[in-house]
Design a protein around this motif. Sequence first.
Motif, PDB file in Angstrom:
ATOM      1  N   ARG A   1       0.836  -1.192   0.000  1.00  0.00           N
ATOM      2  CA  ARG A   1       0.000   0.000   0.000  1.00  0.00           C
ATOM      3  C   ARG A   1       0.871   1.242   0.000  1.00  0.00           C
ATOM      4  O   ARG A   1       1.932   1.274   0.628  1.00  0.00           O
ATOM      5  N   VAL A   2       0.407   2.274  -0.693  1.00  0.00           N
ATOM      6  CA  VAL A   2       1.100   3.560  -0.705  1.00  0.00           C
ATOM      7  C   VAL A   2       0.873   4.242   0.634  1.00  0.00           C
ATOM      8  O   VAL A   2      -0.251   4.328   1.118  1.00  0.00           O
ATOM      9  N   ARG A   3       1.957   4.698   1.237  1.00  0.00           N
ATOM     10  CA  ARG A   3       1.905   5.466   2.488  1.00  0.00           C
ATOM     11  C   ARG A   3       2.675   6.755   2.257  1.00  0.00           C
ATOM     12  O   ARG A   3       3.499   6.841   1.361  1.00  0.00           O
ATOM     13  N   ARG A   4       2.444   7.734   3.109  1.00  0.00           N
ATOM     14  CA  ARG A   4       3.158   9.002   2.952  1.00  0.00           C
ATOM     15  C   ARG A   4       3.263   9.745   4.267  1.00  0.00           C
ATOM     16  O   ARG A   4       2.489   9.516   5.198  1.00  0.00           O
ATOM     17  N   LYS A   5       4.244  10.631   4.301  1.00  0.00           N
ATOM     18  CA  LYS A   5       4.412  11.572   5.414  1.00  0.00           C
ATOM     19  C   LYS A   5       4.671  12.922   4.764  1.00  0.00           C
ATOM     20  O   LYS A   5       5.709  13.116   4.122  1.00  0.00           O
ATOM     21  N   LEU A   6       3.710  13.821   4.889  1.00  0.00           N
ATOM     22  CA  LEU A   6       3.831  15.129   4.261  1.00  0.00           C
ATOM     23  C   LEU A   6       4.758  16.027   5.063  1.00  0.00           C
ATOM     24  O   LEU A   6       4.845  15.922   6.286  1.00  0.00           O
TER      25      LEU A   6
ATOM     26  N   PHE B   1      -0.523  20.126  -4.981  1.00  0.00           N
ATOM     27  CA  PHE B   1      -0.172  21.413  -4.391  1.00  0.00           C
ATOM     28  C   PHE B   1       1.108  21.250  -3.583  1.00  0.00           C
ATOM     29  O   PHE B   1       1.513  20.125  -3.266  1.00  0.00           O
ATOM     30  N   GLU B   2       1.733  22.364  -3.209  1.00  0.00           N
ATOM     31  CA  GLU B   2       2.956  22.289  -2.415  1.00  0.00           C
ATOM     32  C   GLU B   2       2.749  21.458  -1.157  1.00  0.00           C
ATOM     33  O   GLU B   2       3.652  20.773  -0.702  1.00  0.00           O
ATOM     34  N   SER B   3       1.557  21.482  -0.605  1.00  0.00           N
ATOM     35  CA  SER B   3       1.271  20.727   0.621  1.00  0.00           C
ATOM     36  C   SER B   3       1.287  19.214   0.400  1.00  0.00           C
ATOM     37  O   SER B   3       1.296  18.454   1.356  1.00  0.00           O
ATOM     38  N   HIS B   4       1.311  18.743  -0.856  1.00  0.00           N
ATOM     39  CA  HIS B   4       1.451  17.307  -1.143  1.00  0.00           C
ATOM     40  C   HIS B   4       2.912  16.858  -1.109  1.00  0.00           C
ATOM     41  O   HIS B   4       3.204  15.671  -1.238  1.00  0.00           O
ATOM     42  N   SER B   5       3.844  17.791  -0.961  1.00  0.00           N
ATOM     43  CA  SER B   5       5.264  17.443  -0.894  1.00  0.00           C
ATOM     44  C   SER B   5       5.529  16.602   0.350  1.00  0.00           C
ATOM     45  O   SER B   5       5.007  16.891   1.427  1.00  0.00           O
ATOM     46  N   GLY B   6       6.340  15.561   0.177  1.00  0.00           N
ATOM     47  CA  GLY B   6       6.671  14.722   1.319  1.00  0.00           C
ATOM     48  C   GLY B   6       7.251  13.394   0.895  1.00  0.00           C
ATOM     49  O   GLY B   6       7.594  13.192  -0.269  1.00  0.00           O
TER      50      GLY B   6
ATOM     51  N   ARG C   1      11.894   1.646   0.209  1.00  0.00           N
ATOM     52  CA  ARG C   1      12.603   2.909   0.366  1.00  0.00           C
ATOM     53  C   ARG C   1      11.617   4.028   0.043  1.00  0.00           C
ATOM     54  O   ARG C   1      10.774   3.893  -0.840  1.00  0.00           O
ATOM     55  N   ALA C   2      11.717   5.142   0.746  1.00  0.00           N
ATOM     56  CA  ALA C   2      10.824   6.280   0.520  1.00  0.00           C
ATOM     57  C   ALA C   2      11.384   7.179  -0.573  1.00  0.00           C
ATOM     58  O   ALA C   2      12.595   7.286  -0.750  1.00  0.00           O
ATOM     59  N   LEU C   3      10.486   7.803  -1.316  1.00  0.00           N
ATOM     60  CA  LEU C   3      10.852   8.805  -2.306  1.00  0.00           C
ATOM     61  C   LEU C   3      10.326  10.151  -1.828  1.00  0.00           C
ATOM     62  O   LEU C   3       9.207  10.248  -1.338  1.00  0.00           O
ATOM     63  N   ASN C   4      11.142  11.183  -1.972  1.00  0.00           N
ATOM     64  CA  ASN C   4      10.725  12.531  -1.617  1.00  0.00           C
ATOM     65  C   ASN C   4      10.147  13.211  -2.844  1.00  0.00           C
ATOM     66  O   ASN C   4      10.873  13.507  -3.789  1.00  0.00           O
TER      67      ASN C   4
END
Length: 156
Positions: free
Chosen positions: A59-64, A89-94, A107-110
């Motif tokens: 599953r796709v996970r994220r930390k903004l 939007f810029e707020s989706h960066s993370g 591994r996480a991608l920024n």
Amino acid sequence: FSHVSTVMNVFVLLLTKPDLTYTDQKPAVPLISPDRLQFFEYESVSVSCEEDKEVKAWRVRRKLHKTSSANDSDACSVPAASCSIQYAFESHSGEYWCENHEGEKSRALNISVTAGSVILDVSAQPVKEGSTVTLKCIQEDTEEPNFETNYKNHRH
């Protein structure tokens, strides 16, 4: 120009750093479409996780970088095999990564979303050390590269 060259050299070093903490059974990185790490605001971005040969569901996970109530209900806020953000939007960066129910992580991608007019176009996929990497700058609205250089072994 020399500052841009220095930034790109550092970026290439980050891309080519080997990561030995993941086994072949785990996805190396999430798949990003279009295949790059930087995006303009209002672009569409899709993130997905490949399924492995076992029955493990990734599953796709994220930390903004910044929390925002505007992102609480977008497609990537709920863990799923893939998600699409129609207007980034810029707020989706993370950081975006793949994770299974057992807690194993890729591994996480920024991912970076900017309101600026120029972004760096480089593949989100891992690059083997010693490979040639083409870096391009894309100007908003034109999608035409205005600067291109090839790097191999930290030289151009």
